[in-house]
Design a protein around this motif. Structure first.
Motif, short mmCIF file in Angstrom:
data_model
loop_
_atom_site.label_atom_id
_atom_site.label_comp_id
_atom_site.label_asym_id
_atom_site.label_seq_id
_atom_site.Cartn_x
_atom_site.Cartn_y
_atom_site.Cartn_z
N ASP A 26 0.59 -1.22 -0.05
CA ASP A 26 0.05 -0.51 0.10
C ASP A 26 0.76 1.38 0.03
N ALA A 27 2.27 1.19 1.27
CA ALA A 27 2.65 2.48 0.63
C ALA A 27 3.78 2.16 -0.69
N ARG A 28 3.61 2.08 -1.34
CA ARG A 28 4.41 1.65 -2.58
C ARG A 28 2.97 2.01 -3.43
N LEU A 29 1.86 1.24 -3.52
CA LEU A 29 0.62 2.48 -4.49
C LEU A 29 0.88 3.76 -4.36
N GLY A 30 0.87 5.04 -2.95
CA GLY A 30 0.73 5.39 -2.96
C GLY A 30 1.75 6.45 -3.24
N ALA A 31 2.70 6.19 -3.44
CA ALA A 31 3.45 6.59 -4.17
C ALA A 31 3.22 7.30 -5.59
N VAL A 32 2.12 7.27 -6.03
CA VAL A 32 1.65 7.80 -6.91
C VAL A 32 0.84 8.77 -6.86
N ASP A 33 0.41 10.41 -7.53
CA ASP A 33 0.62 11.32 -6.40
C ASP A 33 -1.14 11.11 -7.67
N ALA A 34 -2.34 10.50 -6.63
CA ALA A 34 -3.21 10.76 -7.36
C ALA A 34 -4.94 10.35 -6.80
N PRO A 35 -5.50 10.62 -6.41
CA PRO A 35 -6.74 10.02 -5.24
C PRO A 35 -7.14 8.83 -6.16
N ALA A 36 -6.40 8.24 -6.83
CA ALA A 36 -6.88 6.90 -7.04
C ALA A 36 -6.39 6.27 -8.29
N HIS A 37 -5.90 4.81 -8.37
CA HIS A 37 -5.73 4.20 -10.08
C HIS A 37 -5.36 2.65 -9.72
N TRP A 38 -5.66 2.29 -11.40
CA TRP A 38 -5.23 0.40 -10.75
C TRP A 38 -4.33 -0.17 -11.31
N LEU A 39 -4.10 -0.99 -11.68
CA LEU A 39 -2.76 -2.24 -12.45
C LEU A 39 -3.11 -3.16 -12.36
#
Length: 387
Positions: A315-328
């Motif tokens: 979750d910390a690594r995913l949170g590095a993206v500066d966006a309200p939400a995103h998906w992979l």
């Protein structure tokens, strides 16, 4: 039919949700949409909006929930046009389901079914038939009639344990409100008392209801001493529904249950990896079972504020993206190469304590084997509980 409502709060755009739904629906017959918490409006909103798109555009026609068969049947009755409101239908459901967000989802399904009477969406629970509040009342009513002198003794066992239908026994223990004696022991003692009563009218019904009550408490998290659920049973219900009806199924639950590979619970790592509902479905259905993880970075869940995740959590690594939400999409080869490997994902349950945040996770040997798609929400807010 409008695909969005004021009751949902989803930080992904409509186009992103459309693309995400199309991606998971491509070859799937069952899609597990797991949340890292049941207490977030945004996490619930993503689950809801994906369901709507999978129904509208991709032919999915069933929703499976972690609840008993009886509770699921009541929700199914409502969405197929039964009397009463969605909140009424949820009265006997598991407490985490009784939210305004679930109401919005059920009302949408009901409206869809009204417009498609020959091709409805069904709702079902993945657990066997479970005891409900009316079972306690029926047992006490029988004792009051058949052996009033034993009423106080039976009530002394049933009154404390029926509170688990409002707050799970393991949550009561975590909060320090549990009366002390295991609820399963109380239930078994009540059953023994009623067995000793005269066989008058209603005796067999009272015993049957008490056996359900005993089973409910013996198979609860506290009764089993295990958070892992009963993967073989629950997955069997989903798979058998799919086989009987041919319907494509959406399964809502927590990520510890929907993960397509075995998980290790951070609260009990010594137990090693254990099967999940999703891992059994993956064995049975292969790539036709698709697992979606809806997680978040931090936020307010009403009863507790969840801090930013520790650096060892995905979750910390995913949170590095500066966006309200995103998906992979981890099925894409380049994404899999970048993200795959052993991982820990945060899980926020009803017994969450920020002081113990470091242990509130599930561990998987391969992130890409456990989850086909990762959805990450930056900040969350609390669901709205029904009265």
């Amino acid at each position: 039919m409008n695909n969005d409502t004021a009751s949902t709060r989803v930080p992904l755009s409509r186009s992103a949700l459309d693309a995400l739904a199309a991606s998971v629906a491509d070859a799937a017959t069952i899609v597990g949409i797991g949340g890292s918490t049941r207490s977030s409006r945004e996490v619930s909103g993503v689950q809801d909006q994906l369901l709507r798109r999978l129904v509208l555009h991709h032919g999915f026609r069933a929703l499976a929930l972690q609840d008993g068969a009886g509770a699921g049947a009541e929700l199914d009755r409502y969405v197929r046009g039964g009397a009463g409101s969605a909140a009424d239908a949820l009265a006997g459901a598991w407490r985490p389901q009784r939210t305004e967000e679930t109401v919005a989802a059920l009302e949408w399904i009901r409206a869809f079914n009204r417009d498609h009477p020959d091709d409805p969406v069904r709702v079902f629970g993945v657990k066997p038939v479970q005891a409900g509040r009316d079972d306690y009342d029926a047992v006490l009513g029988y004792v009051r009639s058949a052996a009033p002198g034993q009423l106080a003794a039976v009530a002394a066992h049933l009154d404390p344990v029926r509170t688990a239908h409002d707050i799970d026994e393991h949550v009561q223990r975590a909060r320090g409100t549990h009366p002390g004696r295991p609820f399963a022991e109380h239930a078994r003692d009540a059953l023994a008392l009623v067995r000793s009563l005269p066989r008058t009218d209603g005796y067999d019904d009272a015993l049957a209801r008490l056996r359900l009550i005993v089973d409910f408490h013996e198979h609860s998290v506290a009764g089993r001493g295990d958070y892992g659920g009963e993967a073989a049973v629950w997955s069997g219900v989903i798979g058998d529904f799919r086989r009987r009806t041919g319907a494509r199924v959406v399964y809502w639950d927590g990520i510890a249950h929907t993960a397509a590979a075995g998980t290790v619970l951070g609260m009990a790592p010594q137990g090693g990896p254990r099967a999940s509902v999703g891992s059994v479905l993956r064995e049975r259905f292969g790539s036709r079972y698709v697992s979606v993880d809806v997680g978040f970075h931090h936020g307010d869940l009403g009863s507790v504020a969840v801090p930013e995740p520790g650096p060892d959590l995905v979750d910390a690594r995913l949170g590095a993206v500066d966006a309200p939400a995103h998906w992979l999409d981890l099925r894409a080869e380049d994404v899999r190469r970048q993200w795959d490997g052993p991982a820990k994902a945060r899980v926020i349950s009803g017994v969450y304590d920020p002081a113990q945040d470091a242990t509130r996770y599930i561990g998987v040997a391969s992130l890409a084997d456990a989850f086909d798609v990762l959805v990450h929400i930056r900040r969350v807010s609390p669901v709205r509980q029904l009265p």
